[in-house]
Each structure stands twice: as structure tokens, then as C-alpha cells.
Design an enzyme around this catalytic site. Structure first.
Site, PDB file in Angstrom:
ATOM      1  N   LEU A 128      96.353  44.965 106.063  1.00  0.00           N
ATOM      2  CA  LEU A 128      97.074  45.956 106.512  1.00  0.00           C
ATOM      3  C   LEU A 128      98.465  46.268 106.244  1.00  0.00           C
ATOM      4  O   LEU A 128      98.972  47.428 106.214  1.00  0.00           O
ATOM      5  CB  LEU A 128      96.717  46.386 108.008  1.00  0.00           C
ATOM      6  CG  LEU A 128      95.433  46.450 108.620  1.00  0.00           C
ATOM      7  CD1 LEU A 128      95.171  46.176 109.888  1.00  0.00           C
ATOM      8  CD2 LEU A 128      94.544  47.511 108.155  1.00  0.00           C
ATOM      9  N   GLY A 129      98.992  45.031 105.942  1.00  0.00           N
ATOM     10  CA  GLY A 129     100.511  45.351 105.715  1.00  0.00           C
ATOM     11  C   GLY A 129     101.008  43.823 105.650  1.00  0.00           C
ATOM     12  O   GLY A 129     100.234  42.895 106.056  1.00  0.00           O
ATOM     13  N   GLY A 155     105.105  41.823 105.902  1.00  0.00           N
ATOM     14  CA  GLY A 155     106.561  41.533 106.029  1.00  0.00           C
ATOM     15  C   GLY A 155     107.065  40.212 105.769  1.00  0.00           C
ATOM     16  O   GLY A 155     106.447  39.684 104.820  1.00  0.00           O
ATOM     17  N   GLY A 156     108.400  40.000 106.109  1.00  0.00           N
ATOM     18  CA  GLY A 156     108.834  38.838 105.459  1.00  0.00           C
ATOM     19  C   GLY A 156     108.265  37.533 105.739  1.00  0.00           C
ATOM     20  O   GLY A 156     108.320  36.598 105.210  1.00  0.00           O
ATOM     21  N   PHE A 157     107.918  37.590 107.203  1.00  0.00           N
ATOM     22  CA  PHE A 157     107.289  36.312 107.748  1.00  0.00           C
ATOM     23  C   PHE A 157     105.890  36.575 108.124  1.00  0.00           C
ATOM     24  O   PHE A 157     105.316  35.431 108.584  1.00  0.00           O
ATOM     25  CB  PHE A 157     108.060  35.913 108.975  1.00  0.00           C
ATOM     26  CG  PHE A 157     109.243  35.812 108.593  1.00  0.00           C
ATOM     27  CD1 PHE A 157     110.009  34.805 107.879  1.00  0.00           C
ATOM     28  CD2 PHE A 157     110.364  36.772 109.103  1.00  0.00           C
ATOM     29  CE1 PHE A 157     111.398  34.643 107.678  1.00  0.00           C
ATOM     30  CE2 PHE A 157     111.775  36.629 108.850  1.00  0.00           C
ATOM     31  CZ  PHE A 157     112.189  35.529 108.052  1.00  0.00           C
ATOM     32  N   VAL A 199      99.627  41.177 107.953  1.00  0.00           N
ATOM     33  CA  VAL A 199      98.361  41.705 109.163  1.00  0.00           C
ATOM     34  C   VAL A 199      97.057  42.011 108.342  1.00  0.00           C
ATOM     35  O   VAL A 199      97.278  42.771 107.398  1.00  0.00           O
ATOM     36  CB  VAL A 199      99.131  43.031 109.875  1.00  0.00           C
ATOM     37  CG1 VAL A 199      98.283  43.482 110.813  1.00  0.00           C
ATOM     38  CG2 VAL A 199     100.507  42.666 110.445  1.00  0.00           C
ATOM     39  N   LYS A 223      97.538  39.090 112.881  1.00  0.00           N
ATOM     40  CA  LYS A 223      98.827  38.710 112.323  1.00  0.00           C
ATOM     41  C   LYS A 223      98.952  37.391 111.850  1.00  0.00           C
ATOM     42  O   LYS A 223      98.793  36.526 112.807  1.00  0.00           O
ATOM     43  CB  LYS A 223     100.088  39.448 113.213  1.00  0.00           C
ATOM     44  CG  LYS A 223     101.263  39.072 112.463  1.00  0.00           C
ATOM     45  CD  LYS A 223     102.507  39.609 113.392  1.00  0.00           C
ATOM     46  CE  LYS A 223     103.245  40.546 112.684  1.00  0.00           C
ATOM     47  NZ  LYS A 223     104.005  41.777 113.155  1.00  0.00           N
ATOM     48  N   ASP A 259     114.738  46.237 116.363  1.00  0.00           N
ATOM     49  CA  ASP A 259     114.187  46.541 115.051  1.00  0.00           C
ATOM     50  C   ASP A 259     113.300  47.896 115.077  1.00  0.00           C
ATOM     51  O   ASP A 259     112.017  47.756 114.460  1.00  0.00           O
ATOM     52  CB  ASP A 259     113.724  45.153 114.363  1.00  0.00           C
ATOM     53  CG  ASP A 259     113.304  45.598 112.647  1.00  0.00           C
ATOM     54  OD1 ASP A 259     114.215  46.625 112.238  1.00  0.00           O
ATOM     55  OD2 ASP A 259     112.768  45.031 112.229  1.00  0.00           O
TER      56      ASP A 259
END
Ligand SMILES: *[C@@H]1O[C@H](CO)[C@@H](O)[C@H](O)[C@H]1NC(C)=O
Ligand SMILES: *[C@@H]1O[C@H](CO)[C@@H](O)[C@H](O)[C@H]1NC(C)=O
Ligand SMILES: *[C@@H]1O[C@H](CO)[C@@H](O)[C@H](O)[C@H]1NC(C)=O
Ligand SMILES: *[C@@H]1O[C@H](CO)[C@@H](O)[C@H](O)[C@H]1NC(C)=O
Ligand SMILES: *[C@@H]1O[C@H](CO)[C@@H](O)[C@H](O)[C@H]1NC(C)=O
Length: 498
Positions: A337-338, A340-342, A345, A359, A455
Site C-alpha cells: 500500500l505504501g 516510507g524510510g523505515f 505497509v 506495517k 509529522d
């Protein structure tokens, strides 16, 4: 949706080392509390009526158990404004006196939830559940999981092999049995030690419901091996194993006939049965299809309005890593689904059809790992309609997985800059802004620990199917390595102020 409950984590660590001995035979109601949950977001409308119904239905249950020589009962009081449905179950190996005594403990502790209309209390010896609507046929629901002992068996390999075989047999045999209960033991290799186990479904689930529930719960409890104790539970069933006997020898059921039933028949009989089954089955399928076609919309509606009628047991739930891995199809690209840096998902479809978001954290955990449990516990206790709910977690070695509720509409940035641009009218935009503010106010002021997000951005705002905004990614900062917390490409930073 459905994330409106507030729960206290209540894992009874003490029970993990408690060994229940049967030497002095009997009189042990096994009231070790395994899990409890109050439906704290659903308050009774008319507290007086609710209180009366509540007490009446509990009294009814107690009469049935103590008077009827039975280990299972349901009751309902539905004639006034606040209907009450209750279900109670003892393990069949308990004497009726112990069963009643387990009931008395449960029915007194469940008063804690009053005037919230919905509660579940699970003990080693019994299970009491109350809801505002009918739930007796429910096999699985959120609020499932396992509780594992913390001691490894002295002969881990042998113990694991025998325990798994025994639990597999129970999983298959129990749904075939009258009363949906089986207790059994199996010797370990050198003969003197054994593993003891039980499986039980609530008597009001269907046979297939029982099968389905035990299949899930087997996966939950399997995680506990090779430790000496484990329990797995879901709404409609329970399993437990131990290296220590927790039921008397004469309570053991012979499960072998129920395991043979599948294979041993003569071919002739099989053919006749098969023919009949196929014929009737075909007819049923056609009928079912027609029915389904007509009822589909109705059913969907009912489910939605019923959502307040089910309690969840206090989280966080530990998931089986293997189960999540297969639910995300081995963390496949098409389920992603997506990222990020760490973290990445994934969309995961669980075996009960429930869709969740998983996640996967890609951090080399050092000290962070030690914090993981307490962080997860804290985050999973944050319940607000504008905050994404953490359902549970799983870990295997260095890999950590967090399980969140799934948001059908994805993140807000898609609607502002991405492929869905232009879909939001001003009313929706206003509601989204207002919702985000409410979520933040909750994190800052209403939750017992102040959590600062640090954030907030449109990709961290998810939208449910009614375009209600939900803030994602709060509460993970402590899991980030110190030197990397400043990177904004990672998941959100969070600061606690106690
Ligand atoms: C197991 O649990 C008991 C009870 O909480 C605790 O005292 C003990 O330290 C634990 N043992 C291990 C190895 O974690
Ligand atoms: C609750 O219901 C009872 C009877 O149905 C009624 O007499 C009473 O006024 C109600 N109480 C409240 C607070 O609504
Ligand atoms: C229900 O029972 C509890 C415990 O016995 C008692 O404290 C409470 O007052 C009762 N409520 C009503 C409405 O009778
Ligand atoms: C079974 O075998 C193991 C390993 O050889 C040994 O440690 C254990 O004491 C044996 N169990 C009994 C009760 O003899
Ligand atoms: C099982 O054994 C216990 C003693 O260990 C005895 O009190 C009880 O009556 C027995 N139950 C049955 C059903 O035989």
C-alpha cells in the site's frame, strides 16, 4: 470502523508460572483471569433498565448451571429498552460446583463493566460474555489471540512435536463431538512425561463455525510452542495445552473414533453418500446463490448497524507471523500500500475475510526491541475515531510487524495532489480538517499520556469509507534509532510528555 472501544491491557503474567496441580483431586474452579474487555464506548441508554436486565440474565444463567447439571447456558432479557444477551461456558472437566464457583467470580467481575453494554471475561475454567444483541452463533471476532507461558519445555523438540500432533487431533475431533468439547493427553518419547490439552467451542456455534474457529485458534496457540503452557482463544472457541495436568485423568475423552470417521468407511457406502451429497449439495448451492443474490444488500446493512453489539477483548493481540506473511502473500508487491524510510505497509486479507494493514518495520533494532512491547501496549490503548487503531503485532527475530485497521480510501494526499484529485467538496474538506483537529486534541490532552505527533502531513491522514479522517503513525518514535529520528522520510516522530 468498529474501533470505538477503549481497553486496558490485562495480561496476567503471574498465571504463566502458576501450575495447577490435580494431586488433591478437584475443587479448583481455575479462575485465573486470562483476558477481559468492556465495551466502554457503548453505554446503556437507560441504566435502570439495563441494570435490571443484566442482573436478571445473570441470575438466569446461574440457575441453569447450578440446577441443570450443565456446563453451558445462554440467557436474554430483551423486553425493555436495553436488551441483554449473555453466554456462559465452563470447561467440561470442571465439576458443577467448580463451574458455579467460576461463574460467581466471572459474574461479579463483569459488574466492572456496568453500565457499558458489552463485556467478555475469559478464565482458564470458564468464559462469560454479554452483548446488547444476539451473538451466540459467532465463531470468530476481533479480540482473539494467545497467552503463552514463559518456560521452555525440558525436551523442546519432542514436546513440540507431540503437542502439535495432539492439538491437531483436537482441532479435527472436537467439531465432530457432541457438546464440542474434548480433553486428551499424549505421552512424550520416554514415556513418563506427557502433554495435556483441551479444545472447546461454544455449543451455539455451528459445526463449521467450530471448525473454522479452532483452525484459527490452532494457529494462535501454535506460536506458544515449545513453551510448557499455552492458551488460544477467539469468540467461539478455546484451546489450552500444558506440560502439567490441569484436568483429572478420568476426564480424558477418547477422540480416536472421531479422527477415523473421515477415512475408514467402506467404498460402497462412501459412493452412495458421495452421490447423495453431491446431488443435495448442488441443489443447495443453487438455492443459496439465489438467496444470497436477494439478501446481499440487506445483510450488509445489518452488519453495519450491529457493529456496536460486539465487544473486543483488551489488546494488543499478538498475531502469528506466518499467518500475516501468508495474508500479505509473502509481502508481495501487489499487496503493497505504501512505503516510507523505515517501513512498508501491506494490505492483508485474514482467513476470516477481515482486511487489515500490516506495517513491516525495517529497523535494525537494538535497544528498541526492548521498548517494543510497552510501546505497542501504549499505542494500542489509544482509541479515538480520528486516530488509526493499532490492532496488534507480530515479531519473528528482528522483524517487527504492526497490524492496523485498514482504511479503504487510502491517504489524503491522493485526494489533494494524486490520482483522486478533485473528489473532495468543501463540506468533506471541512469535516476532514475538523476531524484531524479532534484527533490531535485527543493525543495532546485527553489520552493519559501526552503524545505529540511531529509529522502531520496529508500522507499520514487516512480516510475511511465515510471519509472520516484518521491520523496514522503516532507513537513510534521510541522505536527509531536515536540518530535517525530527525529524518522526515521515516514514519512519524513522537514525543511523550508524562
Ligand atoms: C516468567 O514469568 C515469571 C512471572 O512473571 C517471572 O517471574 C519470570 O522472571 C519469567 N521468566 C522468564 C525467563 O522470563
Ligand atoms: C427508564 O425506563 C423506565 C421504564 O421503561 C422509565 O420509567 C424511566 O423513566 C427510564 N429512565 C430514564 C432515565 O430514561
Ligand atoms: C445487580 O447486581 C449487583 C451485584 O449483585 C448489585 O450491586 C446491583 O445493585 C444490582 N443492580 C440492580 C439494578 O439490581
Ligand atoms: C526424559 O528424558 C529426558 C532427556 O533424556 C530427561 O531429562 C527426563 O528426565 C526424562 N523424563 C523422565 C521423567 O524420566
Ligand atoms: C474422577 O476421579 C475423581 C478422583 O480423582 C473422582 O472423585 C470422580 O468421581 C471421578 N469422576 C468420574 C466421572 O469417574
Amino acid at each position: 470502523m468498529g474501533s470505538y472501544w477503549s481497553f486496558r491491557l490485562m495480561v496476567m503474567v503471574a498465571l504463566l508460572t502458576v501450575s495447577i496441580t490435580f494431586k488433591s483431586a478437584n475443587s479448583d474452579p481455575q479462575i485465573t483471569l486470562l483476558n477481559e474487555g468492556c465495551n466502554t464506548k457503548y453505554r446503556a441508554d437507560n441504566i435502570t433498565n439495563f441494570g435490571i436486565n443484566f442482573n436478571k440474565s445473570l441470575a438466569d444463567l446461574r440457575n441453569q448451571i447450578s440446577g441443570g447439571n450443565t456446563h453451558f447456558a445462554t440467557a436474554q432479557e430483551v423486553w425493555t429498552s436495553d436488551p441483554v444477551f449473555v453466554l456462559f461456558q465452563c470447561r467440561d472437566y470442571l465439576s458443577i460446583a467448580d463451574c458455579v464457583s467460576c461463574f460467581d467470580t466471572a459474574s461479579s467481575q463483569i459488574q466492572e463493566c456496568y453500565p457499558h453494554n458489552g463485556a467478555r471475561f475469559l478464565y482458564d475454567g470458564c468464559y462469560l460474555r454479554q452483548e446488547a444483541s444476539f451473538f451466540f452463533d459467532q465463531a470468530t471476532n476481533s479480540g482473539n489471540g494467545q497467552i503463552c507461558g514463559n518456560q521452555t519445555a525440558s525436551q523442546p523438540t519432542d514436546f513440540q512435536t507431540q503437542a502439535e500432533a495432539l492439538l491437531q487431533d483436537l482441532k479435527l475431533a472436537t467439531p465432530q463431538m457432541e457438546g464440542f468439547f474434548a480433553a486428551s493427553k499424549r505421552q512424550l518419547g520416554n514415556g513418563s512425561d506427557a502433554v495435556y490439552a483441551v479444545a472447546q467451542c461454544t455449543e451455539t456455534v455451528s459445526k463449521s463455525g467450530c471448525e473454522f474457529c479452532l483452525k484459527q485458534v490452532y494457529d494462535y496457540i501454535d506460536v506458544c510452542l515449545p513453551n510448557t503452557d499455552g492458551r488460544g482463544f477467539d469468540a467461539g472457541c478455546f484451546m489450552r495445552y500444558s506440560a502439567t495436568p490441569f484436568f483429572a485423568d478420568n476426564q480424558t475423552t477418547n477422540i480416536i473414533p472421531y479422527l477415523r470417521a473421515k477415512g475408514g468407511n467402506s467404498n460402497k457406502r462412501k459412493t452412495i453418500i458421495l452421490g447423495a451429497v453431491v446431488g443435495v449439495g448442488l441443489l443447495l448451492v443453487i438455492l443459496a446463490f439465489l438467496l444470497w443474490h436477494q439478501l446481499y444488500r440487506k445483510t450488509k446493512k445489518i452488519e453495519k448497524s450491529n457493529i456496536f453489539g460486539t465487544t473486543e477483548i483488551r489488546g494488543p493481540v499478538t498475531y502469528n507471523y506466518k499467518v500475516l506473511k501468508s495474508a500479505t502473500r509473502n509481502f508481495s508487491e501487489e499487496n503493497k500500500l505504501g512505503e516510507g524510510g523505515f517501513s512498508e505497509v501491506y494490505k492483508a486479507t485474514m482467513r476470516n475475510g477481515k482486511v487489515v494493514a500490516v506495517k513491516k518495520l525495517n529497523i535494525n533494532f537494538g535497544k528498541a526491541k526492548a521498548d517494543f512491547g510497552s510501546e505497542v501496549r501504549l499505542i494500542s490503548n489509544v482509541h479515538h475515531r480520528n486516530l488509526v487503531r493499532l490492532l496488534g503485532y507480530a515479531n519473528k527475530g528482528a522483524e517487527l510487524l504492526l497490524v492496523y485497521e485498514y482504511m479503504a480510501n487510502g491517504s489524503l494526499d491522493r485526494f489533494l495532489y494524486g490520482e483522486k484529485r478533485g473528489h473532495l467538496d468543501w463540506k468533506k474538506r471541512f469535516d476532514i480538517i475538523f476531524g484531524i483537529a479532534k484527533g490531535l486534541a485527543y493525543l495532546h490532552e485527553q489520552f493519559h499520556v501526552c503524545i505529540i505527533h511531529r509529522d502531520i502531513k496529508s500522507s499520514n491522514i487516512l480516510l475511511d469509507d465515510d471519509f472520516q479522517p484518521k491520523i496514522a503513525d503516532f507513537g513510534l518514535a521510541k522505536l527509531l534509532p536515536e540518530d535517525r529520528t530527525h529524518l522526515s522520510t521515516g514514519f512519524a516522530g513522537t514525543l511523550y510528555v508524562y
